[in-house]
Design a protein around this motif. Structure first.
Motif, PDB file in Angstrom:
ATOM      1  N   ASP A   1      -5.906  -4.651  -5.900  1.00  0.00           N
ATOM      2  CA  ASP A   1      -4.933  -5.726  -6.041  1.00  0.00           C
ATOM      3  C   ASP A   1      -5.199  -6.459  -7.350  1.00  0.00           C
ATOM      4  O   ASP A   1      -6.112  -7.289  -7.432  1.00  0.00           O
ATOM      5  CB  ASP A   1      -5.049  -6.691  -4.856  1.00  0.00           C
ATOM      6  CG  ASP A   1      -3.930  -7.721  -4.836  1.00  0.00           C
ATOM      7  OD1 ASP A   1      -3.225  -7.854  -5.856  1.00  0.00           O
ATOM      8  OD2 ASP A   1      -3.763  -8.386  -3.798  1.00  0.00           O
TER       9      ASP A   1
ATOM     10  N   GLN B   1      -9.050  -1.949  -2.456  1.00  0.00           N
ATOM     11  CA  GLN B   1      -8.439  -1.960  -1.129  1.00  0.00           C
ATOM     12  C   GLN B   1      -8.815  -0.680  -0.380  1.00  0.00           C
ATOM     13  O   GLN B   1      -8.991   0.387  -0.989  1.00  0.00           O
ATOM     14  CB  GLN B   1      -6.918  -2.045  -1.252  1.00  0.00           C
ATOM     15  CG  GLN B   1      -6.429  -3.211  -2.109  1.00  0.00           C
ATOM     16  CD  GLN B   1      -6.696  -4.553  -1.485  1.00  0.00           C
ATOM     17  OE1 GLN B   1      -6.225  -4.842  -0.394  1.00  0.00           O
ATOM     18  NE2 GLN B   1      -7.474  -5.381  -2.170  1.00  0.00           N
TER      19      GLN B   1
ATOM     20  N   PRO C   1      -2.650   0.972   1.700  1.00  0.00           N
ATOM     21  CA  PRO C   1      -3.248  -0.196   1.036  1.00  0.00           C
ATOM     22  C   PRO C   1      -2.502  -0.577  -0.232  1.00  0.00           C
ATOM     23  O   PRO C   1      -1.797   0.231  -0.839  1.00  0.00           O
ATOM     24  CB  PRO C   1      -4.675   0.284   0.722  1.00  0.00           C
ATOM     25  CG  PRO C   1      -4.949   1.350   1.720  1.00  0.00           C
ATOM     26  CD  PRO C   1      -3.638   2.038   1.941  1.00  0.00           C
ATOM     27  N   VAL C   2      -2.703  -1.819  -0.633  1.00  0.00           N
ATOM     28  CA  VAL C   2      -2.103  -2.331  -1.873  1.00  0.00           C
ATOM     29  C   VAL C   2      -2.610  -1.501  -3.048  1.00  0.00           C
ATOM     30  O   VAL C   2      -3.772  -1.090  -3.086  1.00  0.00           O
ATOM     31  CB  VAL C   2      -2.492  -3.813  -2.074  1.00  0.00           C
ATOM     32  CG1 VAL C   2      -2.044  -4.322  -3.443  1.00  0.00           C
ATOM     33  CG2 VAL C   2      -1.886  -4.667  -0.962  1.00  0.00           C
ATOM     34  N   THR C   3      -1.733  -1.227  -4.005  1.00  0.00           N
ATOM     35  CA  THR C   3      -2.110  -0.487  -5.213  1.00  0.00           C
ATOM     36  C   THR C   3      -1.686  -1.271  -6.454  1.00  0.00           C
ATOM     37  O   THR C   3      -1.005  -2.290  -6.369  1.00  0.00           O
ATOM     38  CB  THR C   3      -1.456   0.903  -5.268  1.00  0.00           C
ATOM     39  OG1 THR C   3      -0.052   0.755  -5.538  1.00  0.00           O
ATOM     40  CG2 THR C   3      -1.657   1.664  -3.968  1.00  0.00           C
ATOM     41  N   ASN C   4      -2.069  -0.742  -7.611  1.00  0.00           N
ATOM     42  CA  ASN C   4      -1.682  -1.362  -8.886  1.00  0.00           C
ATOM     43  C   ASN C   4      -0.387  -0.780  -9.433  1.00  0.00           C
ATOM     44  O   ASN C   4      -0.090  -0.925 -10.612  1.00  0.00           O
ATOM     45  CB  ASN C   4      -2.811  -1.179  -9.915  1.00  0.00           C
ATOM     46  CG  ASN C   4      -3.007   0.277 -10.308  1.00  0.00           C
ATOM     47  OD1 ASN C   4      -2.655   1.195  -9.553  1.00  0.00           O
ATOM     48  ND2 ASN C   4      -3.567   0.515 -11.478  1.00  0.00           N
TER      49      ASN C   4
ATOM     50  N   THR D   1       1.500  -9.826 -12.968  1.00  0.00           N
ATOM     51  CA  THR D   1       1.216  -9.823 -11.529  1.00  0.00           C
ATOM     52  C   THR D   1       1.986 -10.892 -10.764  1.00  0.00           C
ATOM     53  O   THR D   1       1.897 -10.933  -9.538  1.00  0.00           O
ATOM     54  CB  THR D   1      -0.288 -10.025 -11.278  1.00  0.00           C
ATOM     55  OG1 THR D   1      -0.727 -11.224 -11.930  1.00  0.00           O
ATOM     56  CG2 THR D   1      -1.097  -8.849 -11.800  1.00  0.00           C
TER      57      THR D   1
ATOM     58  N   GLY E   1       5.878  -9.034  -0.978  1.00  0.00           N
ATOM     59  CA  GLY E   1       5.461  -9.406  -2.318  1.00  0.00           C
ATOM     60  C   GLY E   1       4.680 -10.699  -2.352  1.00  0.00           C
ATOM     61  O   GLY E   1       4.758 -11.464  -3.312  1.00  0.00           O
ATOM     62  N   GLY E   2       3.907 -10.964  -1.284  1.00  0.00           N
ATOM     63  CA  GLY E   2       3.106 -12.176  -1.235  1.00  0.00           C
ATOM     64  C   GLY E   2       3.880 -13.409  -0.821  1.00  0.00           C
ATOM     65  O   GLY E   2       3.305 -14.496  -0.715  1.00  0.00           O
TER      66      GLY E   2
ATOM     67  N   GLN F   1       3.716  -2.851   9.667  1.00  0.00           N
ATOM     68  CA  GLN F   1       4.071  -2.557   8.277  1.00  0.00           C
ATOM     69  C   GLN F   1       5.390  -1.790   8.229  1.00  0.00           C
ATOM     70  O   GLN F   1       5.569  -0.808   8.957  1.00  0.00           O
ATOM     71  CB  GLN F   1       2.983  -1.727   7.593  1.00  0.00           C
ATOM     72  CG  GLN F   1       1.677  -2.483   7.360  1.00  0.00           C
ATOM     73  CD  GLN F   1       1.858  -3.635   6.402  1.00  0.00           C
ATOM     74  OE1 GLN F   1       1.698  -4.787   6.768  1.00  0.00           O
ATOM     75  NE2 GLN F   1       2.203  -3.333   5.162  1.00  0.00           N
TER      76      GLN F   1
ATOM     77  N   TYR G   1       8.150  -0.058   5.421  1.00  0.00           N
ATOM     78  CA  TYR G   1       8.419   0.349   4.029  1.00  0.00           C
ATOM     79  C   TYR G   1       9.881   0.728   3.906  1.00  0.00           C
ATOM     80  O   TYR G   1      10.380   1.604   4.615  1.00  0.00           O
ATOM     81  CB  TYR G   1       7.524   1.529   3.629  1.00  0.00           C
ATOM     82  CG  TYR G   1       6.076   1.162   3.552  1.00  0.00           C
ATOM     83  CD1 TYR G   1       5.504   0.744   2.353  1.00  0.00           C
ATOM     84  CD2 TYR G   1       5.265   1.199   4.686  1.00  0.00           C
ATOM     85  CE1 TYR G   1       4.172   0.387   2.277  1.00  0.00           C
ATOM     86  CE2 TYR G   1       3.929   0.837   4.619  1.00  0.00           C
ATOM     87  CZ  TYR G   1       3.394   0.433   3.422  1.00  0.00           C
ATOM     88  OH  TYR G   1       2.073   0.061   3.341  1.00  0.00           O
TER      89      TYR G   1
ATOM     90  N   THR H   1       5.637  -6.885   5.769  1.00  0.00           N
ATOM     91  CA  THR H   1       4.771  -7.038   6.933  1.00  0.00           C
ATOM     92  C   THR H   1       5.479  -7.950   7.916  1.00  0.00           C
ATOM     93  O   THR H   1       5.826  -9.093   7.583  1.00  0.00           O
ATOM     94  CB  THR H   1       3.415  -7.653   6.552  1.00  0.00           C
ATOM     95  OG1 THR H   1       2.780  -6.830   5.582  1.00  0.00           O
ATOM     96  CG2 THR H   1       2.522  -7.780   7.771  1.00  0.00           C
TER      97      THR H   1
END
Length: 616
Positions: free
Chosen positions: A326, A334, A396-399, A430, A471-472, A520, A522, A529
Motif C-alpha cells: 500500500d 500486504q 490484497p491491496v497492490t500498487n 496516492t 478507495g479508502g 469483498q 470487485y 468492501t
C-alpha cells in the motif's frame, strides 16, 4: 549439454528460468521452503526438493542444502536467479566442487564485485567505511550494504544525530537479507538518474553491451519502473557508460550476464556497483534486442561463443513491478489470498503467482513484472498503463493505481524523472481520485446482492441503504424496488446476475463483471468492501492506539521505552520486520506512552495492538 537444471531460488524468477528450460528441452528442479510448498514455482517444475523451514536463513540461503538437493534430484546445473545466493562466491564454488555446472560468472569475478566496497576500489573509487569521518558538511549521506541489493540495508541520513541508529538498522537488515552486515557510506545525490548497462560475456573473450536501462523510479531505493533504452542520454554519455561497463567486465574476466549500474547527475556517470547476476529488469532488454538472456546464460555456460556483436535494438520497452503493498501507508506490504490474477495481452507477464495463491509474509511482496514493448516510448507507455488499468487483481491491496498514475504523469511522460520522483510526487499519486465507475459501483454491488431474490413492494417505501468502503472512502448506496425493477441512485439495473450486471445511466447501457469473496466485491477493477450496519465493538480501540499495519516480527523496541515514557510525534517506537524489510512504527502524536503491548521477537498479525500513546 545441460540436461537437468535446478534453480536455487523461488517465485517469479524460478518460473521465468523454468520457461526457458522447457523451450530448450531441459528438465527442471525446484527447491522450496515449507512456506512455499504449494507455490507456483514448485508446481511448474518437473521435480522439487524441500528445504525445511520458512526463514531465508534456514532455506534459500543454505547453499549446502541446495547443492545436496541438486545432487539428489539428478541435476547437472544450477541457476541462482537473483537475490539470495546469486552473488555468493562460496556458493558458486560449492556448486562447481560438486561437479555441477554453474550458470553464472566465475566465483573470483563474483567475489571481486559482490562487495560494493571492493568493486569501487577496483574502479578506482575510495569508499568511506570509517563512519567516524562523517561530519555535518558531508550530509546528506547514504548508508549502504556492501553485499546484496534490492534496496535492503540502505538508509538516507540527513541529520548527524540519526547516523548511529540508521547504521544499526542498515547492518541488521543487510545481515538478515544477505548474511553480511558490512555497510559503507557515500554522498547522497538528491536528483540523479539510475542508469545501467546490460552486459553479456562468453569464455572466448567477447563482451557485449546490450544498451542502457533507466531505473530511476524507486521506492526505498528499490526499483519500481524500468525501461530500455534509457531516454534522453547524450550520445557521448552513452558511449562512456558502455566503455565503463566493458572495463568493469574485463577487469574481473567476467563470463555470463551481468549489469553495471551508474548514477547519472549533471551529465556525468558515477559508478555504483556491478551486479554479477541476472537483473529483475532484464525483460526490457530482452524485448528491445529480441533475446532470451536466460537461454544465452545457458549457452555460455555450455561453452558456446557469442557472435562478434549483439543484435540491433528495436523499439522501446517498459517494465512495471506489481507489488502487494500500500503506497499510501508507507509502502506497507500486504498479505492474503490472491483470488484472481489476470493481466490482458499483449503485454508480457512474469509472475510467481496465479489464481488462489496466498501471498505470505516471509518473502518480497512483488507479485509480477508487467512488460510492454512498442516502436516508440509513448506507445509502450500507453500500452503498459492500459494493461495494468484493465488487469483483474482480486485480493490484497497492490500498487497498481500508483503504477498507472506514474506512467501517465507529465514528468515521466517527458522523461524528466530521477530517483527523487516519489519523494516529490507520492502524495498526489496516492490521493483518492474519482473512479470512472464510482457512480455505478455501489449500485452494482447492491444489484448483485439482490439479484437472487425479489424485493418489489406494492406500496412506495423509503430507500434501503448499504454502506461500502471504496478507495479508502465510505459510500452509501440507496436503492428502491420499483415496477420497472431495481433502481439505485438514479441508475437502472437492466440485468443482474451473480457475475454480470448491466446498468443504464442517461440512456447508455454498460456491462460489468462482478466477483464476490465474503464482504469483498470487485466490479471490473473497482474494489469495494461491504460494511456492517453496526460496528463490531471488538474492533474498537482507544484513541492513540498503534495497530500493526502488516503481519511481521517485532525486531526492536526503542531504547528505554516503557509505559509512562514521554514521546514526540514521529519518534520511532519499534520496528517490524516483514518481507525481508524493516518497517519503523512511530508515535502518532506528542504525549505519553501509556501501553507497550509487544516485546522483541513477538509475531503479530495485521491490526494487532502494538502500543497506545495518550496525547497531551
Amino acid at each position: 549439454m545441460i540436461s537437468t537444471l535446478l534453480v536455487a531460488n523461488r517465485g517469479e524468477i524460478a518460473c521465468r528460468v523454468f520457461r526457458t528450460c522447457r523451450e530448450r528441452g531441459i528438465r527442471t528442479v525446484a527447491v522450496h521452503s515449507d512456506a512455499d510448498e504449494n507455490a507456483l514455482h514448485t508446481r511448474v517444475a518437473d521435480a522439487s526438493v524441500r528445504l525445511p523451514g520458512a526463514a531465508p536463513a534456514d532455506t534459500y540461503l543454505r547453499g549446502d542444502l541446495i547443492v545436496k538437493a541438486a545432487l539428489a534430484a539428478g541435476a547437472d546445473a544450477v541457476h541462482p536467479g537473483y537475490g539470495f545466493l546469486s552473488e555468493n562466491a562460496g556458493f558458486a564454488r560449492a556448486v562447481q566442487d560438486a561437479g555441477l555446472v554453474w550458470i553464472g560468472p566465475p566465483p573470483d569475478a563474483i567475489e571481486a564485485m559482490a562487495s560494493k566496497t571492493r568493486a569501487k576500489r577496483l574502479m578506482g573509487i575510495r569508499p568511506r567505511t570509517e563512519v567516524t569521518e562523517i561530519t555535518e558538511a558531508d550530509l546528506p549521506v547514504l548508508v549502504k550494504a556492501a553485499a546484496g541489493g534490492g534496496g535492503r540495508g540502505m538508509r538516507v541520513v540527513r541529520r548527524l544525530a540519526d547516523l548511529d541508529a540508521e547504521l544499526a538498522a542498515a547492518r541488521a537488515e543487510a545481515a538478515a537479507a544477505f548474511g553480511d552486515g558490512e555497510v559503507f557510506v557515500e554522498p547522497y545525490v538528491e536528483n540523479g538518474r539510475h542508469v545501467e548497462v546490460q552486459i553479456l560475456a562468453d569464455t572466448h573473450g567477447t563482451v557485449w553491451t546490450l544498451g542502457t536501462r533507466d531505473c530511476s523510479l524507486q521506492r526505498r531505493h528499490q526499483k519500481v519502473i524500468e525501461e530500455a533504452p534509457a531516454p534522453s542520454l547524450a550520445d557521448g554519455l552513452e558511449r562512456e557508460l558502455h566503455a565503463l561497463a566493458v572495463r568493469a567486465a574485463r577487469a574481473v574476466d567476467y563470463v555470463g550476464a551481468g549489469t553495471v549500474e551508474f548514477l547519472v547527475a549533471d551529465g556525468k556517470a558515477n559508478f555504483l556497483e556491478m551486479n554479477t547476476r541476472l537483473q529483475v529488469e532484464h525483460p526490457v532488454t530482452e524485448a528491445v534486442f529480441g533475446l532470451d538472456l536466460v537461454a544465452e546464460q545457458i549457452r555460455v555456460a555450455e561453452g558456446h561463443a557469442l557472435e562478434a556483436g549483439p543484435p540491433h535494438a528495436r523499439g522501446h520497452a517498459i517494465e512495471a513491478r506489481l507489488y502487494a503493498e500500500d503506497p499510501s501507508r508507507d509502502w506497507s506490504p500486504q498479505t492474503g489470498r490472491l483470488h484472481r490474477f489476470s493481466v490482458p495481452e499483449p503485454v508480457r507477464l512474469d509472475t510467481g503467482y496465479t489464481d488462489g495463491d496466498t501471498i505470505g509474509v516471509h518473502y518480497d511482496p512483488m507479485l509480477a513484472k508487467v512488460v510492454a514493448h512498442a516502436p516508440t516510448r509513448a506507445e509502450a507507455l500507453r500500452k503498459l498503463a492500459s494493461a495494468l488499468e484493465r488487469a483483474a487483481i482480486h485480493g490484497p491491496v497492490t500498487n497498481r493505481a500508483l503504477l498507472v498514475r506514474s506512467l501517465r504523469h507529465p514528468e515521466f511522460l517527458a522523461a524528466r524523472m530521477d530517483t527523487g520522483f516519489y519523494d516529490r510526487h507520492l502524495p498526489e499519486l496516492t490521493e483518492p481520485s474519482p473512479d470512472p465507475h464510482a457512480p455505478l459501483a455501489a449500485a452494482l454491488a447492491q444489484a448483485v446482492g439482490r439479484s437472487r431474490f425479489g424485493g418489489w413492494r406494492n406500496l412506495p417505501s423509503q430507500p434501503q441503504t448499504r454502506r461500502y468502503l471504496m478507495g479508502g472512502e465510505e459510500h452509501e448506496a440507496r436503492y428502491h424496488h420499483t415496477r420497472q425493477g431495481l433502481e439505485a441512485d438514479g441508475v437502472r439495473v437492466v440485468h443482474a446476475a451473480p457475475h454480470l450486471v448491466v446498468l443504464e445511466l442517461d440512456g447508455a447501457q454498460r456491462r460489468f463483471e462482478v466477483s464476490r469473496y465474503g464482504d469483498q466485491v470487485y466490479v471490473n477493477t473497482t474494489a469495494l468492501t461491504a460494511l456492517p450496519r453496526f460496528p463490531d465493538p471488538a474492533t474498537q480501540h482507544a484513541p492513540g492506539s498503534l495497530l500493526a499495519p502488516m503481519p511481521g516480527t517485532v525486531v526492536r523496541v526503542a531504547d528505554g521505552l516503557t509505559a509512562g515514557t514521554p514521546v514526540k510525534a514521529g519518534d520511532p517506537l519499534l520496528w517490524l520486520e516483514a518481507m525481508k524489510m524493516q518497517h519503523k512504527i512511530t508515535a502518532p502524536a506528542t504525549g505519553t506512552l501509556s501501553e507497550l503491548c509487544v516485546i522483541p521477537g513477538q509475531q503479530v498479525d495485521p491490526g494487532a495492538l502494538l502500543a497506545v500513546v495518550t496525547e497531551t
